[in-house]
Write an enzyme that holds these catalytic residues in place. Structure first.
Site, PDB file in Angstrom:
ATOM      1  N   TRP A  74       1.088  -1.109  -0.004  1.00 38.86           N
ATOM      2  CA  TRP A  74       0.140  -0.211   0.315  1.00 38.86           C
ATOM      3  C   TRP A  74       1.114   1.125   0.022  1.00 38.86           C
ATOM      4  O   TRP A  74       1.560   1.116   0.818  1.00 38.86           O
ATOM      5  CB  TRP A  74      -1.339  -0.333   1.182  1.00 38.86           C
ATOM      6  N   LYS A 603      -7.390  -1.362   5.842  1.00 37.13           N
ATOM      7  CA  LYS A 603      -8.144  -2.256   6.716  1.00 37.13           C
ATOM      8  C   LYS A 603      -7.260  -1.744   7.793  1.00 37.13           C
ATOM      9  O   LYS A 603      -7.916  -1.120   9.558  1.00 37.13           O
ATOM     10  CB  LYS A 603      -8.467  -3.188   6.914  1.00 37.13           C
TER      11      LYS A 603
HETATM   12  C1  F6R Z   1     -13.894   3.072   8.465  1.00 43.26           C
HETATM   13  C2  F6R Z   1     -12.771   2.186   9.349  1.00 43.26           C
HETATM   14  C3  F6R Z   1     -11.886   3.404   9.598  1.00 43.26           C
HETATM   15  C4  F6R Z   1     -10.810   3.009  11.309  1.00 43.26           C
HETATM   16  C5  F6R Z   1     -10.047   3.164  11.599  1.00 43.26           C
HETATM   17  C6  F6R Z   1      -9.445   2.897  12.879  1.00 43.26           C
HETATM   18  O1  F6R Z   1     -14.500   2.012   7.824  1.00 43.26           O
HETATM   19  O2  F6R Z   1     -12.656   1.608   9.356  1.00 43.26           O
HETATM   20  O3  F6R Z   1     -12.185   4.479   9.966  1.00 43.26           O
HETATM   21  O4  F6R Z   1     -12.262   2.842  12.161  1.00 43.26           O
HETATM   22  O5  F6R Z   1      -8.985   3.008  10.140  1.00 43.26           O
HETATM   23  O6  F6R Z   1      -8.909   1.307  12.874  1.00 43.26           O
HETATM   24  P1  F6R Z   1      -9.141   0.747  14.230  1.00 43.26           P
HETATM   25  O7  F6R Z   1     -10.725   0.721  14.588  1.00 43.26           O
HETATM   26  O8  F6R Z   1      -8.459  -0.677  13.710  1.00 43.26           O
HETATM   27  O9  F6R Z   1      -8.427   1.233  15.344  1.00 43.26           O
END
Ligand code: F6R
Length: 608
Positions: A74, A603
């Site tokens: 990425w 993700k």
């Molecule tokens: C939106 C999404 C992102 C995550 C963000 C935080 O659908 O998935 O905005 O919520 O990158 O990710 P985490 O929760 O893994 O810290």
């Protein structure tokens, strides 16, 4: 974010690497590559584009080795192209490297290496690692990697092959996730569990600055001083099917269908004999009385869950709450003291900004409570108390089920704190828990009318700009609805507090502008009806989401009303987000977007 897979065993490495990388596609990538050691030659094949492009190239050029590393990239440093793809190979072809993270001092290292006669093929920060390992290599790969990680600054998960070491490879990590899969006569590395779950359930979770040597029959882990570390085996208790589509067209839809189950899984074990039991949280009444402020820190969807958390904790516990985006919090020199608690929310538990915000809060003396989905993740391990959301693996890039469970967990935390502090009674707690228990079956009902949402999306998917407005908890919900729509359908959208729209942005409402209005807060219902009238007077088309009990009344004002089964306003966001997720999903489908792998997104965001 980049995905890493590595293999050593008796099988041919390429199929294992490709299979593993395919399980990491959800992380988002723009190019892919592999390297295997074939009788003392490091062969590298890599290219821009999807894994299928790489597979086409591998068809033409058969690689037979039984040890290799693979990568999905990425792009951060340098555009996505064949040369910038990983693995990167060192000057004389001695070393091949895959890397996830960012090397912050790569320019200094590059200058140093250039002075030593090294030339660079790519624009990446990673290439310096390959050359530097070669520069230090004097017969021991692990020693060379140790020297390199002493020098590099930033974040990394690394897989390193050496031409002259045909029965081992080395990996290391700091601030980027990496696990080791322990098989029989074979071992693996990967950025995430789904990549290797088909082969083993036994894993080591590498800690920061640990380095490991993988051979067919052994894995040795060392700390940054080179001393051996005895690792505990972590047993993965979910199965491969949990990370597969199971008949659904997209992971996102599958994961929305899992919402009733995962909300149940998150709340049920915490309600025992009718009582709230959060035994993973060791906060006493004395600890809570000491608190003069709670911070909630997260990114993206998890941040939006945090905004709801602020409302409910302030309401139920009467403690001031500040909610921050992690990337802002970590650099704004926040006023943190021992009288604070910081709630960190993260699905992956690996989001770099969130992890560093956690460390910033800890430095200031704050207690850390995290709400995390991935067991054993960096954020979970760095926290004082962890409340896991039992959402299971979330593969679609757009977060859905994890958000519902983050909300459920936040309500449980608010109830626990409020009860201990004495700002709410046991009876109030029980009655709120009774409402929360209605949520899973409520979501089941909502999922039944998804076809109606698809029809509405079919009529509106050409919208250029969509507004979400709501008040109080519905404002927080609006932010999440708007983000979901933007990220997967690429339609411009903004979320506004209902009362704020008229202070400028209402100028953008014209004939046919779609305005989405979550309206689950009974005490603000009439205020929102007035807001709807304001936008309708300017030609807007209104989609409203509310409890079933308000349907009749709202149908007089809104163009389309989606309802959630009646539930107390306080907990309504946990189910009211589902129609918003479905709306975003169908808008994206109607526009022909790749919902599970939206452009530019990753993700697990393990770089700044
Ligand atoms: C939106 C999404 C992102 C995550 C963000 C935080 O659908 O998935 O905005 O919520 O990158 O990710 P985490 O929760 O893994 O810290």
């Amino acid at each position: 974010m980049c995905g890493i897979v590595g293999y050593i065993g008796n099988k041919k490495a390429i199929p294992v690497l490709i299979n593993g990388l395919s399980k990491l596609e959800y992380r988002g990538y723009d190019s892919a590559g592999v390297s295997v050691n074939e009788n003392g030659v490091l062969k590298v094949i890599k290219c821009k584009g999807r894994l299928s492009c790489l597979e086409d190239r591998l068809e033409a050029e058969k690689l037979e080795g039984c040890m290799g590393i693979g990568h999905t990239r990425w792009a951060t440093h340098g555009e996505p192209n064949d040369v910038n793809s990983h693995p990167h190979i060192s000057q004389s072809g001695e070393i091949a490297v895959v890397h996830n993270g960012i090397i912050e001092n790569y320019m200094q290292i590059k200058e140093f290496l250039a002075g030593q006669g090294y030339t660079f093929q790519s624009e990446t920060d990673t290439e310096v690692i390959a050359h530097l390992v070669e520069y230090y290599y004097e017969g021991s790969l692990v020693d060379a990697v140790m020297k390199v990680i002493d020098e590099i600054e930033g974040s990394y998960a690394l897989g390193v092959l050496c031409r002259d070491e045909q029965d081992m490879f080395v990996c290391a990590r700091k601030d980027s996730p990496l696990i080791i899969g322990l098989g029989e006569g074979e071992n693996f590395i990967a950025s995430d569990i789904p990549a290797i779950l088909e082969y083993t359930r036994n894993i080591y979770i590498l800690e920061d600055k640990e380095v490991a040597i993988l051979k067919r029959d052994s894995v040795q882990v060392f700390n940054s001083l080179g001393a051996p570390v005895k690792k505990e085996v972590f047993k993965v208790d979910w199965n491969v099917e949990a990370a597969e589509k199971g008949g659904f067209e997209h992971f996102m839809m599958k994961e929305m269908y899992e919402e009733p189950k995962v909300v149940r899984d998150t709340i049920n074990p915490r309600i025992q004999n009718g009582e709230l039991v959060l035994d993973s949280i060791n906060i006493t009444k004395e600890d809570i009385d000491k608190l003069d402020k709670i911070y909630i820190v997260a990114c993206g969807t998890a941040y939006h869950a945090g905004v709801i958390g602020k409302y409910i904790i302030e309401r139920l516990c009467r403690i001031p709450v500040e909610v921050d985006v992690a990337s802002e919090f970590r650099y704004r020199d926040p006023l943190i003291s021992e009288r604070n608690m910081t709630i960190i929310i993260s699905q992956s538990g690996e989001t770099l900004d969130t992890l560093f915000a956690l460390r910033e809060a800890r430095k200031g003396g704050s207690r850390i409570l995290s709400i995390v989905n991935v067991v054993g993740s960096s954020i979970a391990r760095d926290s004082d108390d962890v409340l896991y959301t039992w959402a299971g693996p979330e593969i679609a890039v757009a977060s859905t089920k994890a958000y519902n469970t983050q909300l459920a967990a936040l309500y449980l935390v608010a109830l626990d704190l409020g009860l201990k502090k004495g700002t709410i009674t046991k009876e109030q707690v029980n009655s709120i828990l009774d409402e929360i228990k209605k949520i899973p079956s409520g979501i089941e009902e909502i999922l039944k009318y998804k076809d109606g949402i698809q029809k509405f999306a079919h009529a509106h998917f050409n919208s250029k700009s969509i507004f979400f407005i709501g008040r109080s908890l519905d404002y927080a919900l609006s932010m999440e609805g708007s983000l979901k729509l933007k990220e997967i359908s690429y339609i411009h959208s903004e979320a506004y507090a209902g009362g704020e729209l008229k202070h400028g942005t209402i100028a953008l409402i014209e004939k046919g502008t779609l305005v989405v209005c979550p309206m689950t807060q009974d005490c603000l219902f009439e205020k929102m009806v007035s807001n709807i009238r304001e936008v309708k007077a300017r030609g807007a088309v209104v989609l409203a989401i509310t409890q079933e009990k308000h349907r009749e009344e709202l149908e007089k004002t809104a163009d389309m009303v989606l309802t959630i089964p009646d539930v107390d306003s306080l907990v309504a966001p946990i189910s009211a987000v589902t129609p918003l997720q479905l709306f975003a999903y169908y808008m994206a489908i109607e526009r022909g977007c790749d919902v599970d792998k939206p452009r530019n997104l990753a993700k697990s965001v393990t770089v700044e």
